[in-house]
Design a protein around this motif. Sequence first.
Motif, PDB file in Angstrom:
ATOM      1  N   ALA A  75      98.079  73.359  36.220  1.00 58.27           N
ATOM      2  CA  ALA A  75      99.087  74.362  36.577  1.00 58.27           C
ATOM      3  C   ALA A  75      98.955  74.865  38.015  1.00 58.27           C
ATOM      4  CB  ALA A  75      99.001  75.539  35.612  1.00 58.27           C
ATOM      5  N   SER A  76      97.813  74.648  38.632  1.00 54.95           N
ATOM      6  CA  SER A  76      97.600  75.051  40.026  1.00 54.95           C
ATOM      7  C   SER A  76      96.367  74.315  40.544  1.00 54.95           C
ATOM      8  CB  SER A  76      97.358  76.574  40.125  1.00 54.95           C
ATOM      9  OG  SER A  76      96.123  76.899  39.511  1.00 54.95           O
ATOM     10  N   GLY A  77      96.147  74.406  41.837  1.00 55.73           N
ATOM     11  CA  GLY A  77      94.916  73.839  42.387  1.00 55.73           C
ATOM     12  C   GLY A  77      93.701  74.553  41.813  1.00 55.73           C
ATOM     13  N   MET A  78      93.786  75.888  41.678  1.00 55.88           N
ATOM     14  CA  MET A  78      92.655  76.632  41.125  1.00 55.88           C
ATOM     15  C   MET A  78      92.401  76.261  39.673  1.00 55.88           C
ATOM     16  SD  MET A  78      91.253  78.100  43.600  1.00 55.88           S
ATOM     17  CE  MET A  78      89.899  78.613  42.546  1.00 55.88           C
ATOM     18  N   ALA A  79      93.465  75.920  38.936  1.00 54.72           N
ATOM     19  CA  ALA A  79      93.282  75.458  37.550  1.00 54.72           C
ATOM     20  C   ALA A  79      92.500  74.141  37.555  1.00 54.72           C
ATOM     21  CB  ALA A  79      94.635  75.277  36.867  1.00 54.72           C
ATOM     22  N   ALA A 101      84.336  76.979  52.413  1.00 53.65           N
ATOM     23  CA  ALA A 101      85.308  76.495  51.424  1.00 53.65           C
ATOM     24  C   ALA A 101      86.559  77.380  51.412  1.00 53.65           C
ATOM     25  CB  ALA A 101      84.675  76.500  50.041  1.00 53.65           C
ATOM     26  N   TYR A 102      87.636  76.839  50.881  1.00 50.65           N
ATOM     27  CA  TYR A 102      88.862  77.627  50.676  1.00 50.65           C
ATOM     28  C   TYR A 102      88.483  78.954  50.002  1.00 50.65           C
ATOM     29  CZ  TYR A 102      92.939  79.262  48.112  1.00 50.65           C
ATOM     30  OH  TYR A 102      93.914  80.047  47.565  1.00 50.65           O
ATOM     31  N   GLY A 103      89.065  80.068  50.463  1.00 48.52           N
ATOM     32  CA  GLY A 103      88.683  81.395  49.985  1.00 48.52           C
ATOM     33  C   GLY A 103      88.775  81.541  48.469  1.00 48.52           C
ATOM     34  N   ALA A 171      85.367  66.052  45.656  1.00 48.90           N
ATOM     35  CA  ALA A 171      85.975  66.300  46.970  1.00 48.90           C
ATOM     36  C   ALA A 171      87.349  66.940  46.781  1.00 48.90           C
ATOM     37  CB  ALA A 171      86.110  64.994  47.748  1.00 48.90           C
ATOM     38  N   ASP A 172      87.545  68.090  47.414  1.00 45.90           N
ATOM     39  CA  ASP A 172      88.870  68.711  47.464  1.00 45.90           C
ATOM     40  C   ASP A 172      89.612  68.026  48.609  1.00 45.90           C
ATOM     41  OD1 ASP A 172      91.074  70.331  48.039  1.00 45.90           O
ATOM     42  OD2 ASP A 172      90.074  72.145  47.329  1.00 45.90           O
ATOM     43  N   ASN A 173      90.605  67.215  48.250  1.00 44.66           N
ATOM     44  CA  ASN A 173      91.299  66.395  49.260  1.00 44.66           C
ATOM     45  C   ASN A 173      92.657  66.972  49.637  1.00 44.66           C
ATOM     46  OD1 ASN A 173      91.208  64.129  50.939  1.00 44.66           O
ATOM     47  ND2 ASN A 173      92.333  62.835  49.505  1.00 44.66           N
ATOM     48  N   HIS A 193      92.956  68.381  43.886  1.00 49.94           N
ATOM     49  CA  HIS A 193      94.035  68.716  44.818  1.00 49.94           C
ATOM     50  C   HIS A 193      94.692  70.016  44.435  1.00 49.94           C
ATOM     51  CE1 HIS A 193      94.920  65.364  47.513  1.00 49.94           C
ATOM     52  NE2 HIS A 193      94.483  64.553  46.564  1.00 49.94           N
ATOM     53  N   SER A 194      95.081  70.777  45.440  1.00 52.35           N
ATOM     54  CA  SER A 194      96.147  71.733  45.238  1.00 52.35           C
ATOM     55  C   SER A 194      97.408  70.920  45.520  1.00 52.35           C
ATOM     56  CB  SER A 194      96.031  72.902  46.224  1.00 52.35           C
ATOM     57  OG  SER A 194      97.225  73.654  46.168  1.00 52.35           O
ATOM     58  N   ALA A 195      98.100  70.501  44.445  1.00 52.64           N
ATOM     59  CA  ALA A 195      99.332  69.702  44.619  1.00 52.64           C
ATOM     60  C   ALA A 195     100.461  70.567  45.152  1.00 52.64           C
ATOM     61  CB  ALA A 195      99.723  69.056  43.289  1.00 52.64           C
ATOM     62  N   THR A 196     100.219  71.877  45.177  1.00 48.63           N
ATOM     63  CA  THR A 196     101.128  72.848  45.802  1.00 48.63           C
ATOM     64  C   THR A 196     101.385  72.461  47.258  1.00 48.63           C
ATOM     65  OG1 THR A 196      99.860  74.473  44.511  1.00 48.63           O
ATOM     66  CG2 THR A 196     101.384  75.349  46.135  1.00 48.63           C
ATOM     67  N   LYS A 197     100.435  71.736  47.854  1.00 49.50           N
ATOM     68  CA  LYS A 197     100.475  71.470  49.287  1.00 49.50           C
ATOM     69  C   LYS A 197     101.169  70.134  49.566  1.00 49.50           C
ATOM     70  CE  LYS A 197      98.247  75.366  49.524  1.00 49.50           C
ATOM     71  NZ  LYS A 197      97.430  75.529  48.366  1.00 49.50           N
ATOM     72  N   TYR A 198     100.454  69.157  50.137  1.00 45.96           N
ATOM     73  CA  TYR A 198     101.140  67.936  50.586  1.00 45.96           C
ATOM     74  C   TYR A 198     101.745  67.119  49.443  1.00 45.96           C
ATOM     75  CZ  TYR A 198      99.359  68.675  55.246  1.00 45.96           C
ATOM     76  OH  TYR A 198      99.115  69.206  56.476  1.00 45.96           O
TER      77      TYR A 198
HETATM   78  C1  LIG Z   1      91.824  73.412  50.041  1.00 47.35           C
HETATM   79  C2  LIG Z   1      92.453  74.173  48.898  1.00 47.35           C
HETATM   80  N1  LIG Z   1      92.008  73.945  47.653  1.00 47.35           N
HETATM   81  C3  LIG Z   1      92.545  74.609  46.604  1.00 47.35           C
HETATM   82  C4  LIG Z   1      93.539  75.542  46.764  1.00 47.35           C
HETATM   83  C5  LIG Z   1      94.085  76.280  45.562  1.00 47.35           C
HETATM   84  O1  LIG Z   1      95.317  75.738  45.185  1.00 47.35           O
HETATM   85  P1  LIG Z   1      96.456  76.564  44.416  1.00 47.35           P
HETATM   86  O2  LIG Z   1      96.939  77.647  45.334  1.00 47.35           O
HETATM   87  O3  LIG Z   1      97.487  75.516  44.122  1.00 47.35           O
HETATM   88  O4  LIG Z   1      95.843  77.135  43.187  1.00 47.35           O
HETATM   89  C6  LIG Z   1      94.044  75.779  48.030  1.00 47.35           C
HETATM   90  C7  LIG Z   1      95.124  76.777  48.231  1.00 47.35           C
HETATM   91  O5  LIG Z   1      95.452  77.143  49.328  1.00 47.35           O
HETATM   92  C8  LIG Z   1      93.474  75.081  49.136  1.00 47.35           C
HETATM   93  O6  LIG Z   1      93.893  75.285  50.397  1.00 47.35           O
END
Ligand SMILES: Cc1ncc(COP(=O)(O)O)c(C=O)c1O
Length: 395
Positions: A75-79, A101-103, A171-173, A193-198
């Motif tokens: 459901a999200s990258g954090m998920a 790392a990402y906050g 690896a967070d890609n 992945h946060s598929a929210t992005k690219y």
């Molecule tokens: C590198 C990276 N990993 C994970 C996340 C988390 O993804 P999401 O916001 O889709 O939960 C982000 C969000 O900015 C991110 O930049």
Amino acid sequence: MTEQHPRTQAVRAGIATDPAHGAVVPPVFMSTTYAFSGFGEPGEFDYSRSGNPTRSTLASAIADLEGGAGGVVTASGMAAITATVLALLPPDGTLVAPFDAYGGSWRLFDALERSGRLRLRLVDLSDAAAREELDGADVVWLETPSNPLLRVTDIAAVSEAAHAAGALVVADNTFASPVVQRPLEHGADVVVHSATKYLNGHSDVVSGAVVAASEERVAHLAWWANTLGVTGGALDAYLTLRGLRTLHLRMAAAQVNAAAVVDLLTAHPAVTAVHYPGLASHPQHELAARTMDGFGAIVTFDVGGQDAVRALVDGLDCFCLAESLGGVESLVSHPATMTHAAMPPQVQAAAGITPGMLRLSLGVEDASDLVADLRAGLDRARSAQGGLPSTELRG
Ligand SMILES: Cc1ncc(COP(=O)(O)O)c(C=O)c1O
């Protein structure tokens, strides 16, 4: 059939596979439940949290691009990150993660450590000496290029050291996308992945993905994602699949824009530092050139302080001041007060995040508009610094 080019795989994922009507674009399956064909005879799908045809098409497409055995869409990258950490770490296990790392990842890891669920060790994995510190690790977490300083980690070297220590490598890609970098090829065990992005690329879906090199690990991760209830929705998967078809085109255009913007930043007197792996002066430039197919489309730079930041961002037309990255539209963010605000000042300082730092996510607009807009912003920053605008300096 011979193996298709990833660009072809991305465009053609699920195309013309509809047996009911011959739809060229695979339909979105919104049904939450699926009828058994008879008593004790479930089909491939029974309940949409556990499995959904649209999500499954997207998961396979992302796994193909990453060169994995399969994937799970969340459901999200954090998920994706939560499911991965819970699936891979033993009770009281040790997680080694990047100090920058990402906050949101940092907040999760920190919260799990504070509540006694794991042991966290933050290190600079772009530094070769950090590879000596992996003893006792269960999972080594990588983010490369890192956020926001774009430090590049040697995935192959870290994977070798981590495996020797008996640890798995994740690896967070998100920042590179599989167009620019495929961590599994370099020895990582899992990619998130946060598929929210690219991957989606249009800033209209929050989504995530996990891909693993082995089928057993994919099944294990899928079990955890279903059990935690963090799998993604069908409509989100449909939109992400649509976005994924143009991933290669978008990445190519955004990287051209990144290069144009880097040229401007390195020449402008308002800028005190530019962080971009494509620059020969970047500490890991040679590694990036050797292991990545391009240098990505995120550029971070410094204008020395918050007054200059304010002068620069207030008045931009082509860059929205917003969190996130990887969409077709260009964004600018201020890591210290936005993406990394969850990190206390001393943790930010240790990670190299400064009050004057800005991070750009280059979209696919025309480079000339982006450069003109940013040049005007940099001139405003220069005035706020008490210097002459670059237009006057150029004479
Ligand atoms: C590198 C990276 N990993 C994970 C996340 C988390 O993804 P999401 O916001 O889709 O939960 C982000 C969000 O900015 C991110 O930049």
